[in-house]
Design an enzyme around this catalytic site. Structure first.
Site, PDB file in Angstrom:
ATOM      1  N   ARG A   1       0.810  -1.217   0.000  1.00 55.20           N
ATOM      2  CA  ARG A   1       0.000   0.000   0.000  1.00 55.20           C
ATOM      3  C   ARG A   1       0.846   1.271   0.000  1.00 55.20           C
ATOM      4  O   ARG A   1       1.867   1.356   0.668  1.00 55.20           O
ATOM      5  CB  ARG A   1      -0.899  -0.018   1.246  1.00 55.20           C
ATOM      6  CG  ARG A   1      -1.948   1.067   1.301  1.00 55.20           C
ATOM      7  CD  ARG A   1      -2.787   0.911   2.550  1.00 55.20           C
ATOM      8  NE  ARG A   1      -2.017   1.178   3.759  1.00 55.20           N
ATOM      9  CZ  ARG A   1      -2.312   0.678   4.964  1.00 55.20           C
ATOM     10  NH1 ARG A   1      -3.328  -0.159   5.094  1.00 55.20           N
ATOM     11  NH2 ARG A   1      -1.578   0.991   6.014  1.00 55.20           N
ATOM     12  N   ASP A   2       0.400   2.249  -0.787  1.00 60.43           N
ATOM     13  CA  ASP A   2       1.005   3.586  -0.854  1.00 60.43           C
ATOM     14  C   ASP A   2       2.468   3.544  -1.272  1.00 60.43           C
ATOM     15  O   ASP A   2       3.223   4.484  -0.997  1.00 60.43           O
ATOM     16  CB  ASP A   2       0.852   4.313   0.490  1.00 60.43           C
ATOM     17  CG  ASP A   2       1.033   5.822   0.358  1.00 60.43           C
ATOM     18  OD1 ASP A   2       0.758   6.366  -0.729  1.00 60.43           O
ATOM     19  OD2 ASP A   2       1.468   6.465   1.338  1.00 60.43           O
ATOM     20  N   CYS A   3       2.882   2.458  -1.906  1.00 65.55           N
ATOM     21  CA  CYS A   3       4.247   2.344  -2.423  1.00 65.55           C
ATOM     22  C   CYS A   3       5.288   2.686  -1.363  1.00 65.55           C
ATOM     23  O   CYS A   3       6.315   3.305  -1.646  1.00 65.55           O
ATOM     24  CB  CYS A   3       4.421   3.242  -3.654  1.00 65.55           C
ATOM     25  SG  CYS A   3       5.766   2.742  -4.749  1.00 65.55           S
TER      26      CYS A   3
END
Length: 330
Positions: free
Chosen positions: A116-118
């Site tokens: 998630r969210d890199c």
């Protein structure tokens, strides 16, 4: 174009629905059905237990009527509820049950995809694909047959297009497709696959291809501008182009903090993480006046931090009082 909120807060969707019904009966001989929004006639759910409501109550208790009056439009507007980590079933059941009892439509955000969210301020997510699908099934079990809108995995598709270290594009999109299939099978649930924002992916054919791989054909449509600041007119123009590439797919727009438009881009995280000078945008409603836009939504909860972007700022999702007041012009 700058979006601003004027006048007293209204129950989101109610006055617009009434006006639309009257117009359909009196203008051009239109049928009543033409005025019914795609998401139905229920007003959107306003969470009485939000952090913004708690801050409003604290101001009222302390006699700070000036601050209470300023914050009230933000605190009372319907906002989405984010689901991240932990077992979501009971929370989703409680939320959708309360909303159904009130005759309102809740907006849920599924935000637990692996990677998630890199790895940025909201990093995290399920440990692997199997864990994620178990989490999605748990969320679906909590929603059941009650009405709901689900915004699926902010940024996940856009990152698959632009690239994210450690995330396999094909696996990510296939995983999202399986999540769409689970959620869209629920009888009262409308799923909108997040597609980033107008200032991000400019290769719209590539974005459309990725959305198809992520299951847009099974979903109600896509979502734009989640937690971002792009003006509504810019976002709608971008969304219409993307919609055309997807055969007329509908979409929803996050207007929670775009009332002053986007900040000047500098290429730093601060461009999107608690940027100063922003304002709340159009109030949430399913009456948009746009044929392919199903709702203006407050997906991001205004006043809750984007993350610890600068020294002293709260972690993502925590209440940020000073920023909330700035959003309403205090």
């Amino acid at each position: 174009m700058v979006d601003v909120v004027r006048g007293p807060l209204r129950r989101a969707g109610v006055l617009g629905v009434v006006g639309g019904l009257v117009a359909a009966l009196t203008v051009g001989g239109g049928a009543v059905g033409e005025s019914v929004p795609r998401l139905g006639l229920r007003p959107l759910w306003s969470d009485p237990d939000s952090l913004a409501h708690a801050q409003l109550a604290a101001y009222e208790t302390a006699g700070r009527t000036d601050l209470a009056d300023a914050l009230r439009p933000l605190a009372q507007a319907p906002t989405a509820t984010w689901f991240t980590g932990d077992a979501p079933r009971e929370r989703a059941r409680a939320l959708t049950t309360a909303a159904a009892a009130a005759g309102e439509l809740p907006v849920l955000v599924a935000y637990d995809v692996p990677g998630r969210d890199c790895g940025s301020f909201s990093a995290g997510g399920a440990a692997d694909d199997d864990a994620y699908l178990a989490w999605i099934r748990d969320l679906a079990a909590g929603i059941g047959d009650r009405p709901a809108v689900v915004v699926l995995e902010p940024d996940a598709v856009a990152f698959a297009v632009t690239g994210c270290s450690g995330v396999d594009r094909r696996d990510r999109l296939g995983l999202l497709r399986r999540a769409v299939e689970v959620l869209a099978a629920l009888p009262g649930t409308h799923v909108y696959v997040d597609a980033g924002h107008a200032g991000w992916v400019q290769d719209l054919p590539a974005l459309a291809t990725a959305l198809r791989a992520a299951g847009i054909d099974r979903a109600a449509g896509f979502a734009l501008n989640v937690s971002n600041f792009q003006p509504t007119d810019v976002t709608v123009a971008y969304g219409r182009k993307l919609s055309h590439l997807l055969g007329g797919a509908h979409f929803v727009v996050d207007t929670s903090r775009n009332g002053a438009g986007a900040p000047v881009a500098t290429g730093r995280d601060e461009d999107w993480c608690n940027p100063p000078g922003r304002r709340i945008g159009r109030l949430p409603t399913t009456l948009t006046g746009e044929d392919v836009v199903d709702a203006w939504l407050w997906v991001k909860r205004p006043g809750e931090s984007d993350g610890s972007c600068r020294p002293g700022e709260p972690a993502a999702g925590e209440w940020f009082e000073g920023y909330a007041l700035a959003l309403v012009g205090v």
